[in-house]
Design a protein around this motif. Structure first.
Motif, mmCIF file in Angstrom:
data_model
loop_
_atom_site.group_PDB
_atom_site.id
_atom_site.type_symbol
_atom_site.label_atom_id
_atom_site.label_comp_id
_atom_site.label_asym_id
_atom_site.label_seq_id
_atom_site.Cartn_x
_atom_site.Cartn_y
_atom_site.Cartn_z
ATOM 1 N N VAL B 167 0.833 -1.204 0.000
ATOM 2 C CA VAL B 167 0.000 0.000 0.000
ATOM 3 C C VAL B 167 0.870 1.257 0.000
ATOM 4 O O VAL B 167 1.716 1.447 0.871
ATOM 5 C CB VAL B 167 -0.938 0.013 1.228
ATOM 6 C CG1 VAL B 167 -1.689 1.346 1.315
ATOM 7 C CG2 VAL B 167 -1.917 -1.152 1.174
ATOM 8 N N ASP B 168 0.644 2.111 -0.998
ATOM 9 C CA ASP B 168 1.257 3.436 -1.036
ATOM 10 C C ASP B 168 0.409 4.343 -0.143
ATOM 11 O O ASP B 168 -0.671 4.775 -0.533
ATOM 12 C CB ASP B 168 1.296 3.933 -2.482
ATOM 13 C CG ASP B 168 1.635 5.423 -2.590
ATOM 14 O OD1 ASP B 168 1.736 6.103 -1.549
ATOM 15 O OD2 ASP B 168 1.787 5.906 -3.728
ATOM 16 N N GLY B 169 0.921 4.596 1.049
ATOM 17 C CA GLY B 169 0.179 5.408 2.019
ATOM 18 C C GLY B 169 0.755 6.812 2.161
ATOM 19 O O GLY B 169 0.571 7.456 3.190
ATOM 20 N N VAL B 170 1.452 7.266 1.118
ATOM 21 C CA VAL B 170 2.133 8.568 1.214
ATOM 22 C C VAL B 170 1.156 9.667 1.623
ATOM 23 O O VAL B 170 1.445 10.489 2.478
ATOM 24 C CB VAL B 170 2.860 8.914 -0.110
ATOM 25 C CG1 VAL B 170 3.375 10.353 -0.078
ATOM 26 C CG2 VAL B 170 4.025 7.950 -0.354
ATOM 27 N N CYS B 171 -0.035 9.649 1.009
ATOM 28 C CA CYS B 171 -0.961 10.765 1.245
ATOM 29 C C CYS B 171 -2.037 10.441 2.279
ATOM 30 O O CYS B 171 -2.950 11.217 2.476
ATOM 31 C CB CYS B 171 -1.598 11.179 -0.079
ATOM 32 S SG CYS B 171 -2.338 12.819 -0.033
ATOM 33 N N SER B 172 -1.941 9.291 2.926
ATOM 34 C CA SER B 172 -3.034 8.920 3.839
ATOM 35 C C SER B 172 -2.608 8.797 5.294
ATOM 36 O O SER B 172 -3.360 9.174 6.206
ATOM 37 C CB SER B 172 -3.648 7.588 3.384
ATOM 38 O OG SER B 172 -2.678 6.555 3.391
ATOM 39 N N ILE B 173 -1.402 8.290 5.510
ATOM 40 C CA ILE B 173 -0.998 7.962 6.884
ATOM 41 C C ILE B 173 -0.924 9.240 7.725
ATOM 42 O O ILE B 173 -0.244 10.192 7.373
ATOM 43 C CB ILE B 173 0.365 7.238 6.906
ATOM 44 C CG1 ILE B 173 0.366 6.012 5.987
ATOM 45 C CG2 ILE B 173 0.755 6.860 8.333
ATOM 46 C CD1 ILE B 173 -0.645 4.951 6.280
ATOM 47 N N LYS B 194 3.301 14.784 4.390
ATOM 48 C CA LYS B 194 1.856 14.847 4.126
ATOM 49 C C LYS B 194 1.102 14.728 5.455
ATOM 50 O O LYS B 194 1.161 15.637 6.271
ATOM 51 C CB LYS B 194 1.470 13.777 3.127
ATOM 52 C CG LYS B 194 2.216 13.956 1.799
ATOM 53 C CD LYS B 194 1.282 14.023 0.627
ATOM 54 C CE LYS B 194 2.076 14.139 -0.659
ATOM 55 N NZ LYS B 194 1.235 14.477 -1.797
ATOM 56 N N GLY B 195 0.441 13.611 5.655
ATOM 57 C CA GLY B 195 -0.387 13.467 6.845
ATOM 58 C C GLY B 195 0.379 13.491 8.161
ATOM 59 O O GLY B 195 -0.212 13.651 9.224
ATOM 60 N N LEU B 196 1.658 13.316 8.138
ATOM 61 C CA LEU B 196 2.421 13.303 9.390
ATOM 62 C C LEU B 196 2.809 14.711 9.844
ATOM 63 O O LEU B 196 3.255 14.905 10.977
ATOM 64 C CB LEU B 196 3.661 12.407 9.273
ATOM 65 C CG LEU B 196 3.384 10.925 8.993
ATOM 66 C CD1 LEU B 196 4.678 10.126 8.904
ATOM 67 C CD2 LEU B 196 2.474 10.301 10.061
ATOM 68 N N GLY B 197 2.655 15.684 8.962
ATOM 69 C CA GLY B 197 2.814 17.070 9.395
ATOM 70 C C GLY B 197 4.237 17.543 9.633
ATOM 71 O O GLY B 197 4.477 18.448 10.427
ATOM 72 N N ALA B 198 5.190 16.959 8.922
ATOM 73 C CA ALA B 198 6.591 17.388 9.051
ATOM 74 C C ALA B 198 7.083 17.902 7.696
ATOM 75 O O ALA B 198 6.409 17.743 6.679
ATOM 76 C CB ALA B 198 7.438 16.215 9.531
ATOM 77 N N PRO B 199 8.245 18.527 7.666
ATOM 78 C CA PRO B 199 8.775 18.963 6.367
ATOM 79 C C PRO B 199 9.141 17.768 5.486
ATOM 80 O O PRO B 199 9.381 16.669 5.993
ATOM 81 C CB PRO B 199 10.050 19.735 6.755
ATOM 82 C CG PRO B 199 9.889 20.076 8.195
ATOM 83 C CD PRO B 199 9.103 18.936 8.780
ATOM 84 N N PRO B 200 9.200 17.985 4.173
ATOM 85 C CA PRO B 200 9.642 16.902 3.278
ATOM 86 C C PRO B 200 11.103 16.544 3.539
ATOM 87 O O PRO B 200 11.865 17.366 4.029
ATOM 88 C CB PRO B 200 9.483 17.509 1.882
ATOM 89 C CG PRO B 200 9.417 18.981 2.064
ATOM 90 C CD PRO B 200 8.888 19.223 3.437
ATOM 91 N N GLY B 201 11.471 15.312 3.207
ATOM 92 C CA GLY B 201 12.861 14.894 3.348
ATOM 93 C C GLY B 201 13.034 13.459 3.816
ATOM 94 O O GLY B 201 14.093 12.872 3.639
ATOM 95 N N LEU B 202 11.976 12.898 4.432
ATOM 96 C CA LEU B 202 12.107 11.538 4.936
ATOM 97 C C LEU B 202 11.030 10.629 4.344
ATOM 98 O O LEU B 202 9.867 11.013 4.251
ATOM 99 C CB LEU B 202 12.003 11.521 6.468
ATOM 100 C CG LEU B 202 13.124 12.258 7.194
ATOM 101 C CD1 LEU B 202 12.817 12.354 8.678
ATOM 102 C CD2 LEU B 202 14.481 11.580 6.971
ATOM 103 N N ALA B 203 11.479 9.444 3.953
ATOM 104 C CA ALA B 203 10.582 8.434 3.408
ATOM 105 C C ALA B 203 10.534 7.272 4.390
ATOM 106 O O ALA B 203 11.535 6.969 5.041
ATOM 107 C CB ALA B 203 11.107 7.967 2.055
ATOM 108 N N ILE B 204 9.388 6.644 4.484
ATOM 109 C CA ILE B 204 9.167 5.625 5.512
ATOM 110 C C ILE B 204 8.704 4.326 4.869
ATOM 111 O O ILE B 204 7.801 4.341 4.036
ATOM 112 C CB ILE B 204 8.115 6.141 6.520
ATOM 113 C CG1 ILE B 204 8.650 7.395 7.235
ATOM 114 C CG2 ILE B 204 7.715 5.057 7.514
ATOM 115 C CD1 ILE B 204 7.588 8.321 7.776
#
Lengths: 378, 378
Positions: B167-173, B194-204
């Motif tokens: 599941v690509d949850g980039v925009c949902s989690i 996105k949903g985690l509310g931090a600046p861009p730069g980290l992928a999970i």
């Protein structure tokens, strides 16, 4: 991250950086696309090109320096390609490992750690070699030992034998002279958090037309999307002027990097390189005056990091702990030198006496205490 | 980046985030290793796992969301693997493209953009299919259209047919309910901005034992080093407690992410999800009251982003420009919807009336001006 006294960060990257740069990191979030942003982004890239002295294509990846290496080698190499890797430290070995993971046939030319490669000998090796190498991969400043390889002369050798030259400049760009175009370096990488004086988070790849040709000449497709230079170029061309990449750029990190690059321009690149060279020389001289040994041979010692042999009877963790008690953070030796060497980074804020004196003084105290204890005074 | 009035950032990520989070970005640089740092880093990972409701292994990459997708698919898939991709938007297509670039045989099941997949129909497709699929790849919230696919039920279908679910949850989690373990999702990815509310730069990247088994069962080695989950695991195990990765971590971005995650915990995940759902519902309702059309079918509309059909006679750039004149930034439609739709992100600071009112008001003004102009009043 805790405690009342701020730690002096003297590891070989990331290092303490200017407060002005840090301030940019907390800018309001902006869109990662748009005409204004793209102009800003392109200015950032131009400032890096000034430091590399190049007109080549340059890409920023959200990633660490390893991302830049992986993107480069994965885009260049395919199954069966023969590559020559010059290795005299951990990061040389890393080039070999990453090339193998991209299915290249790797020949490693090894050199004792702490010593630099001799271009004449590499030339001889290539003359005698029966292999049809595609590229020669080398590390500029070897972070594990603190030496600088003579990349200018090595790139000349590569050119003479018609090999692509690839330089890992992660620990050198911004603190050492680097003339990519004049020196005929085809491919080089660096990252935001070392000599460029910005926070970690951005990886930089720079390549000339010879590399684009080599990529076009591949027999197989580049694997993957994210670290794929062909796809980067595709977006660069398709979305020029609006969003010259296909990802969400780490905008805060770009803003901080731009500020760091502007500070380099303000200081003057030549002045900055001189400051780093003089600071490194001062540090090595001080270390030797304490009776300690520097790993790098002097004529190839770099300006970014110094590996120091621990005084007899002390292991790295003892020395690191004593420094840490004094709010100074340095690094352990790497690989075969872990435990027997310490490594001190002196880039950015670290390339100044105000940062070097504390390190030297604590080392001096350790040695004096030992002396007194040996003399039975303590 | 310029001007006196700060822009309200209502694009579908990155979005405006808390000032407390931004402040963390300008923290003094710290070492990317060490016991203290690793503890802090692991706490960060635990906070993400709480949001995913999982006990699985979780890795942070310095990168954009695409890095997480590429690392996952490149580690899982090898030449000849059959995969089923559910696509109803740009990011579904992206899963197919990235899988192909890793040499998988890709079957794409397409669905009209703006509509969600029906699990029963996917089940039927799989019953009738002659192919031996290894995995089913799907996007949770499709950023290009603003729908949410029923990933829970789709993962059930995948499980029934013994397929790995990705599941690509980039925009949902962080803004939608997500129970990775309970829903039997094997593999999922997201990103910081996105949903985690931090600046861009980290992928999970988060994965269960079934994926480790699939990686162990590969016939060929994973290509490359940086986005290689096996190498991530190698470092995780070898350097546990000190530096559970082999790169220079983007420490500032991690600090900001941790703060963002702490704010989610403070608000309460359930409250946060409710706030986002209610804000999105309010926005869609307001849009419809203006006589405009939302692309997503209501029962599958997501909480992160809304794609709105432009009023007749207006193209996206006109509307985007009018909003921008009022210091509000929204996005254009993507792919086939560019020009005909606008997209408004409403995550983090955006998921509140204080941010939504300005967007709605400007849209209302545009429509009223048109009405007046049609009536010959203006």
């Amino acid at each position: 991250m805790s405690g009342t006294i701020d730690e002096l960060l003297m590891i070989p990257g990331p290092t303490d950086i200017s407060g002005e740069v840090l301030k940019e990191m907390s800018s309001k979030t902006v869109a990662h696309y748009g005409e204004d942003w793209t102009e800003y982004y392109n200015e950032t890239r131009s400032l890096i090109k000034n430091i590399l002295h190049t007109d080549n294509d340059l890409f920023l990846f959200v990633g660490s320096g390893h991302a830049a290496i992986d993107a480069s080698l994965g885009s260049l190499l395919e199954e069966g390609d023969e590559v020559l890797v010059l290795s005299n430290g951990i990061f040389g070995n890393k080039l070999a490992r990453i090339s193998r993971l991209h299915k290249a046939e790797v020949t490693v030319l090894e050199k004792e750690w702490g010593k630099a490669f001799n271009p004449g000998r590499v030339d001889n090796f290539l003359k005698e070699s029966q292999k049809d190498f595609k590229a020669m991969l080398m590390v500029d400043v070897e972070t594990s030992t603190g030496i600088r390889n003579p990349v200018r002369e090595l790139a000349e050798v590569a050119q003479k034998h018609d090999l692509i030259s690839f330089v890992d400049g992660v620990c050198s760009i911004g603190v050492e002279e680097f003339y990519m175009d004049e020196w005929n370096i085809d491919f080089c990488v660096t990252a935001s958090q070392k000599g460029l004086g910005a926070p970690p988070g951005l990886a930089i790849v720079c390549l000339n037309d010879r590399i684009w040709q080599a990529i076009d000449d591949r027999n197989s497709e580049i694997r993957g999307w994210y670290l794929n230079l062909k796809i980067m170029k595709e977006f660069e061309e398709k979305q020029k002027g609006w969003q010259p990449y296909g990802i969400t750029m780490a905008v805060h990190n770009v803003m901080a990097l731009k500020k760091a690059l502007e500070l380099i321009e303000k200081e003057g690149l030549k002045n900055r390189i001189k400051r780093h060279r003089e600071s490194a020389e001062f540090f090595r001289k001080s270390i030797r005056e304490l009776g300690l040994e520097v790993l790098a041979e002097e004529k190839h010692a770099c300006s970014a990091v110094t590996a120091v042999k621990n005084p007899e009877g002390f292991d790295s963790s003892f020395i690191i702990d004593r420094l840490q008690e004094n709010n100074i953070r340095i690094g352990n030796g790497l690989g075969e030198f872990a435990g027997d060497y310490i490594r001190v980074g002196h880039m950015n804020q670290g390339a100044a006496r105000v940062s070097l004196y504390p390190v030297i003084s604590v080392l001096e105290e350790i040695l004096e205490k030992r002396k007194k204890s040996k003399n039975g005074i303590v």
